[in-house]
Every structure is written in structure tokens, then in C-alpha cells.
Scaffold this active site. Structure first.
Site, PDB file in Angstrom:
ATOM      1  N   ARG A  71       0.869  -1.174   0.000  1.00  0.00           N
ATOM      2  CA  ARG A  71       0.000   0.000   0.000  1.00  0.00           C
ATOM      3  C   ARG A  71       0.906   1.225   0.000  1.00  0.00           C
ATOM      4  NH1 ARG A  71      -4.853   1.739   4.053  1.00  0.00           N
ATOM      5  NH2 ARG A  71      -3.254   1.746   5.684  1.00  0.00           N
ATOM      6  N   ASP A  85       8.810  -1.431  -8.985  1.00  0.00           N
ATOM      7  CA  ASP A  85      10.205  -1.722  -9.340  1.00  0.00           C
ATOM      8  C   ASP A  85      10.890  -2.551  -8.256  1.00  0.00           C
ATOM      9  OD1 ASP A  85       9.861  -0.353 -11.670  1.00  0.00           O
ATOM     10  OD2 ASP A  85      11.020   1.414 -11.092  1.00  0.00           O
ATOM     11  N   GLU A 150     -12.759   4.825   0.115  1.00  0.00           N
ATOM     12  CA  GLU A 150     -12.874   5.010   1.574  1.00  0.00           C
ATOM     13  C   GLU A 150     -13.213   6.455   1.938  1.00  0.00           C
ATOM     14  OE1 GLU A 150      -9.102   4.061   3.447  1.00  0.00           O
ATOM     15  OE2 GLU A 150      -7.956   5.164   1.957  1.00  0.00           O
ATOM     16  N   ASP A 176     -11.683   4.747   7.404  1.00  0.00           N
ATOM     17  CA  ASP A 176     -11.901   6.006   6.686  1.00  0.00           C
ATOM     18  C   ASP A 176     -13.328   6.072   6.149  1.00  0.00           C
ATOM     19  OD1 ASP A 176      -9.571   7.641   6.887  1.00  0.00           O
ATOM     20  OD2 ASP A 176      -8.497   6.159   5.700  1.00  0.00           O
TER      21      ASP A 176
END
Ligand code: 3PY
Ligand code: MG
Length: 259
Positions: A71, A85, A150, A176
Site C-alpha cells: 500500500r 520496481d 474510503e 476512513d
């Protein structure tokens, strides 16, 4: 390229149970990755890990069967690229408010290859090591882009976000979401307003054939969310598990109110 287990399980109609790392520890990543989860998310939004620790945690996860997800802390091309990456097989992006934001996030996850509207820059340093030599050709179809719904605006744009090209599914942050609904944080999925929003999000994903994911405050919530149609559930995180077990053990040795 090494397959993405989350994609495979979703395609088979099976629930993905993911661990979640808020500690900035490669050892915790190794432990949680070896514990039986299908995937593990490194949280660089509310978790403690910075970039260097995230890389070390992805390296630790490489030695486990769990698919590594990250995240990111915000919807940002550079940050999304750095996570991919470094070997993330999927990115969860917080606080996505509109279809335009979701589309920008999805483009950050894809190379502009074979007609795909991508903006990802090429340089998959650890991605190549973890994924394999054909990473460049396969990454667009392998890594997952999961915007979080959220916020109030995100909830209003739910169907458009789910429908976005390049978006593989959505991920719900119930705390949230609770703030957005005027309920306060905490993830009481049994509270009717939040339960209704959670059900609506699962239905929107089901209708679009996309993955519905949700962070859960407890194993019970994860079980209930699975029954409610969520294909990716996260039963809490490492700091919660650690604290809960410490509290439990102390209560066995020293009964009474915790200090
Ligand atoms: C939320 O509940 O808002 C989350 O983002 C879970 O991590
Ligand atoms: Mg959140």
C-alpha cells in the site's frame, strides 16, 4: 513471469486471505509471509516502513509463498513505480476520490506497451529478479492495481472507479469509510450504514467481474466479509496481533484489569 497468486485465486473463485505489515521489519515480513497467508501487504501509508525497509521486507517475502503487495502512501506515479520496481506484485492506493484519480493510478501501474494506456517508467530492478526475465512483457497483465474506496467522494464515484480500465478491483478501508459516513473510525462492519456501503461495494465489483478487497479489524469481520462477497480479506495487522497476544498472555499470568 512468476504468476500472481492473488489473480489465480480470484480467477478460481477462491478467497484471498492476506496478511498486513505495519511494523518496519524484514523479520516480521518473513514470519507473516510464512504463516499461511496467500498474500502479504506492506503498508507504507500508516505503517512504519520507509522505502529502504519496504525493499528489505519485499526481499524477505520473496522467500515465502505469499504474494507481495504494497500500500503506497499516496496516488503518485513515482511512489507507485518505486513499489513495483522493488518487486510488489500489486499496489493498493489510498483515498481515491474519482474515476480520473483511479485511472491515473492504473496508468502508473502499467507500461505503455501493446496499446495499453500506461505511464509506468521502465526500470523494474527487483521486479525482474522476483518476477523473471519476461517481466517487461508480462507485468501489465500480472501486477494488480487496487484503488481504495474510503472517502465520501470515492463512495459516490464507486461504480465509475470499479469500471475504470486497468483497475483490477477495489480495496475498502472501513475506518476512513466510517469517517466519510459520519460514524467515526473503527471498523464495526455490523453498523448498518457501513454494512450497507460494504455490501454495495462488493456488489459493484461482482457485477463488473473485479476483485473486492477489504481491510478487517478482526478475523470475525474477515469471515463475515468473505460471506458478503469479498474476494480479498485482511484480518488485521502484525502490530494488532502482537499486542493482542501479549495482552492475552499477561492476563493469564496477572489476571485483572490490564495496566
Ligand atoms: C481504513 O480502514 O481506512 C484503512 O485504510 C485500513 O487500513
Ligand atoms: Mg484508510
Amino acid at each position: 513471469m512468476r504468476p500472481n497468486r492473488v489473480r489465480q485465486l480470484f480467477a478460481q473463485g477462491q478467497t484471498v486471505i492476506a496478511g498486513w505489515l505495519s511494523l518496519d521489519s524484514a523479520y516480521a515480513a518473513e514470519l507473516v509471509g510464512s504463516a499461511g497467508f496467500d498474500a502479504v501487504v506492506i503498508d507504507t501509508q500508516h505503517g512504519m516502513a520507509g522505502h529502504a525497509q519496504m525493499v528489505a521486507m519485499l526481499q524477505a517475502l520473496s522467500h515465502t509463498p505469499a504474494t507481495p503487495l504494497v500500500r503506497v502512501s499516496q496516488n503518485n506515479l513515482a511512489e507507485v513505480n518505486r513499489a513495483l520496481d522493488a518487486g510488489a506484485y500489486g499496489v493498493i492506493c489510498p483515498l481515491v476520490n474519482s474515476a480520473a484519480e483511479a485511472a491515473a493510478f492504473a496508468r502508473a501501474c502499467r507500461y505503455p506497451l501493446d496499446g495499453v494506456a500506461g505511464e509506468r517508467s521502465f526500470g523494474p530492478a527487483r521486479g525482474l529478479l522476483y518476477g523473471g526475465a519476461d517481466y517487461a512483457q508480462q507485468a501489465n497483465h500480472t501486477v494488480l492495481a487496487l484503488p481504495m474506496v474510503e472517502t465520501r467522494a470515492g463512495l459516490e464515484a464507486l461504480d465509475a472507479i470499479v469500471a475504470c480500465d486497468g483497475v483490477d478491483g477495489i480495496f475498502i478501508g472501513p475506518s476512513d469509510l466510517g469517517l466519510a459516513l459520519g460514524l467515526g473510525p473503527g471498523a464495526l462492519h455490523t453498523e448498518p450504514l457501513r454494512a450497507q456501503a460494504l455490501a454495495r461495494a462488493a456488489a459493484a465489483c461482482r457485477a463488473a467481474g473485479k476483485l473486492a478487497g477489504v481491510w478487517c479489524a478482526s478475523a470475525e469481520m474477515a469471515r463475515d466479509m468473505t460471506a458478503a462477497g469479498y474476494g480479498l480479506v485482511v484480518p488485521g495487522h502484525d502490530a494488532i496481533w502482537l499486542k493482542a497476544e501479549i495482552t492475552r498472555r499477561l492476563a493469564v499470568i496477572r489476571p485483572g484489569p490490564s495496566r
